[in-house]
Design an enzyme around this catalytic site. Sequence first.
Site, PDB file in Angstrom:
ATOM      1  N   THR A  46      39.053  83.204  99.276  1.00 28.72           N
ATOM      2  CA  THR A  46      39.748  82.270 100.149  1.00 28.72           C
ATOM      3  C   THR A  46      40.223  82.939 101.447  1.00 28.72           C
ATOM      4  OG1 THR A  46      40.432  81.019  98.211  1.00 28.72           O
ATOM      5  CG2 THR A  46      41.707  80.667 100.218  1.00 28.72           C
ATOM      6  N   HIS A  55      51.082  79.902 111.453  1.00 31.61           N
ATOM      7  CA  HIS A  55      51.544  78.535 111.715  1.00 31.61           C
ATOM      8  C   HIS A  55      52.861  78.501 112.469  1.00 31.61           C
ATOM      9  CE1 HIS A  55      48.454  76.107 109.879  1.00 31.61           C
ATOM     10  NE2 HIS A  55      48.346  77.025 108.921  1.00 31.61           N
ATOM     11  N   ILE A 341      48.259  79.325  96.388  1.00 29.08           N
ATOM     12  CA  ILE A 341      48.618  79.732  97.750  1.00 29.08           C
ATOM     13  C   ILE A 341      47.591  79.148  98.714  1.00 29.08           C
ATOM     14  CG2 ILE A 341      49.267  81.647  99.246  1.00 29.08           C
ATOM     15  CD1 ILE A 341      50.941  81.529  96.703  1.00 29.08           C
ATOM     16  N   SER A 343      47.381  76.617 102.396  1.00 29.16           N
ATOM     17  CA  SER A 343      48.075  76.648 103.674  1.00 29.16           C
ATOM     18  C   SER A 343      49.555  76.399 103.452  1.00 29.16           C
ATOM     19  CB  SER A 343      47.505  75.558 104.594  1.00 29.16           C
ATOM     20  OG  SER A 343      48.180  75.571 105.808  1.00 29.16           O
ATOM     21  N   CYS A 406      25.029  96.129 117.873  1.00 32.14           N
ATOM     22  CA  CYS A 406      25.101  94.667 117.943  1.00 32.14           C
ATOM     23  C   CYS A 406      25.394  94.296 119.386  1.00 32.14           C
ATOM     24  CB  CYS A 406      26.203  94.159 117.021  1.00 32.14           C
ATOM     25  SG  CYS A 406      26.681  92.443 117.310  1.00 32.14           S
TER      26      CYS A 406
END
Lengths: 479, 421, 132
Positions: A46, A55, A341, A343, A406
Amino acid sequence: MTDRTGRYDVAIIGAGVCGANIARKLSQYELKVALLEKEIDVSLGTSKANSGIVHGGFHDNKKYLKARLELKGALMFERLHDELDFPFERCGIVVVALHEDELRTIEQLYLQGVENGVIGIEMCSRERMLELEPKLSSDTVGGLYAPSGGIVEPYRFVFSLVESARKNGVDLVTEFAAALARREGDDWIITALDGREIRAKYVVNSAGLFADTLSKAFGAEDFAIKPRKGEYYLLDKMTKAKPNRVIFPVPTAVSKGMLIIPTVEGTVLIGPTASAVEDKEDFSTTRVELEKILQSARTMIPSISETDVITSFAGLRPVCGEDFIIELSAKAPHLVQVAAIQSPGLTASPAIGEYVKDLLKKDGLRLVEKPDWDPCVEKVRRARDLSPWELDEMVAKDPAYGDIVCRCERVSEAEIVKAIRAGHTTLDGIKYVTRAQMGRCQGGFCTYKIIKILMRETGMGYEEVTKRGGGSYVLRGEL
Amino acid sequence: MKQLKFDAAVIGGGAAGMSAAAELRSRGCSALVIEREEELGGILMQCIHNGFGLIEFNEELSGPEFAQKIEERAVASGIEALCGTTVLEIRQEGGFHVVYGVSSRHGVVRVEAKAVVLAMGCRERNRGNIRIPGSRPSGVYTAGLAQRLVNIDGYIPGKDVVIIGSGDIGLIMARRLSWSGCKIHGVVEILPYPSGLTRNIVQCLEDFGIPLYLSHLTTNIRGKDRVQGVEITPVENGAVRYDKSFEIPCDTVLLSVGLVPENELSRNLGVEINPATNGPWVDSRLMTNIPGVFACGNVLHVHDLVDYVAEEARRAGAFAADWLAGASPQRELRLKTGSNVRYLNPSKVDPDRENKIYLRSMVVKNGAVLEARIDGRVVKSIKKAHVQPSEMLFLTLGPKDLAEPDQRTASQSAQVEIAIV
Amino acid sequence: MSEMICITCPLGCHLSIQRISETEISVTGNRCSRGETYAKEELLFPKRVVTTTCRAVGLPAGAQAASLYAPRRVPVRTADAFPKEKIPELLKLAANLEVTLPVRRGEVLVRDALGTGIDLVATRTISCGEPS
């Protein structure tokens, strides 16, 4: 490390953002700590596929543990950013209202933010919104602005936390899929699917999507984690639709909605969708859901174009009820549950580390600070962040900085070698640490180079090279 | 920091860059080619199949042969090259174009140049670009990456292969992998006709009995660790028939779904991009909106034949040399895409000399006519037995075609419309 | 009666072929004479230019370190179109062939491959030296 017979004071199961924060926190004390991860590298669950948002503290009421930990965690990022090596920026968050009736929700969010003590939060008129974010739709009627909101690269955050924890003595054990647990004297014996065992006095269950089955393995609480899939599109850095701040729609009762996120590294992420799924290993994207993302994002920023899409991916939220479950198990001794757990888990995670430390202390774990605890890790110089003059100096010290492997993300061989030497020995591991293969060509030009560097550095044969361990081999034969 | 000064800096050492630099040299200008790989040649070095060079060298060559012949020519003309050097940035500093490149050998190199020729080529579109849903297992490659792994490194990416897109690289890889002991289970093309050359359909698919699924969309890639199969779905009369989806089991998916000019350096320099080509807008001299910055080859627009890349690049080199000598056209006429024309390159012509214009058709058509018109008056028309989108067309317009019969209408705003009828 | 598409030019004429005898066919549907030539050759003596690679050997020990990405394969092709039925055998031959570096473009690696009179030649010059 794996054949160690010694006993750990604490075993943390699951090296996602929670496990990593807890491990790093505990590394401050005179403790023997093991961080157990079922995958070949950390942060592959996750914590890899999420929005990477710090947030703004206005979405949830303080009656929830998740809101209290979010508010606390959000304030801890500056210090972590100073000590560790991960991209973070307090770019701010706006919530955009596209209809008059959404303004009522905006006001509620504002009042909740004020109540929660969010600094600098403001209500915005249409004009103010369009001044902050000129790319917003002309349908914008107003909104909310939380300047303290921010963005991180979530997997880089986890990698750095784990690096710091390991530097301070935590043992990381990968490909350890904890399956069984039994009591032996005062200890837990945790057995992995492959038969390996770890002995520990205290156990933290931060197994994300699998926290429910793990809880049962310990004879602890019976709860069910339901995966809720979130799909994303990633847009090219060159997109003309890049906003200055994270753009949120007005939330609904079930979800914060689909966001437009200017990532720290310059790409733009749009999503996530939210759909309940059964399979906890189903990270596939679907046509129907992906369509929703573009539609939703375009209502807020109409110039978002599908030609800017460089990849899509999906993550799974571990859902169980409305709030986090972080508590000492009432049924199993010396077990801390860190479950459900979702958001704002990433935002809260540093505070979760503290909170779990306190729970362990309450349960009798003796905490003695290490005098030599070093909070800092080496900040790897990255070719893309350097001016030509700085890069010239770096090449003089280490010529591998001059070989750009890259091209899309400007990643030098030196950075790839450092990632491999730090233990990231899969193509995905190298990708998430260095960004090589993550840009607009998605590895079309550099994959063969990375394979060769990986083989040189590790002595692997071509048949041992994998995308992310297990059966994800990359080459199937040699001419 | 190492400092260099050249009349012209050429970004990219493939067929375009080498040809442009050689032309600059032959006109007395100093030219530096900056190439990110260790050797010149570009992507041609992995294109070991033949079919190159019929126009440029009057013989059929493989990619490496073509590239090395061009390289020999360029070296003989006295170009200089910095290999293993990645260009970081092109800036304008004090009236010069300044190119910063980095290599492990020299560190950062600062190249001051009066002119710059962009010749960076293109990249392959990938899974994300065409938004194929599904899981993200290993075993999904662009055809070009697979080509590199097989032809230069000698590794086989997988044994049971499905190829998405019927572009030439995909078709060539179908043959290459078949010859290397792999099984190709199908080529899936969304359009009702193949994107690649008929010759490749015959020699790369039919020779091996490989099924070609035309009007089929790839709707899912399945597999947890490694690819296990792809779901493909027929498209009937524009509708995707999900009720008729079926799966082809495989362990490898190759994508051959188009090429995109690599213009990130150009964009950062402020070069304006034509959305129809994803390459720079260029005037009659192949010069971009930034004075002294020219573009040619696949960075300008994706070509079908490398022979045309070399030809176009030579012109770019010559125009750059003219520009360095202070010459500029008296006036230019704008070119406008007419019916059935996807794009034109360049987008302007100089009415005082011969102009070569490359274009692409939007339609498949037998017995087509290529028409150039000024104010509705046909000034040139060329019969074409066959046109198709995958094939580049060209025409030349010279002073005779572009002369104004009526002096009063001769103005800067005159446009030349080019159409396929 | 069989059908094929002429690949001599992009027109792609659909040819109908009537077999008259072992060595004779009649062709219709072609818009030019090249169609007939193509059909005859393709049906009676099909040939292809074969391009493949051989293993590169003999790279000095130090050279490997100088460039990690140096080619491990030498590209090769038949000097002329090669009889189609002998291609599998030719591919086997090439697969087992080791080419000692340095190699020069055009160098004949196998003369008169499989008795066809057609050579197998290298298509890339690969040196062992430092790149420019």
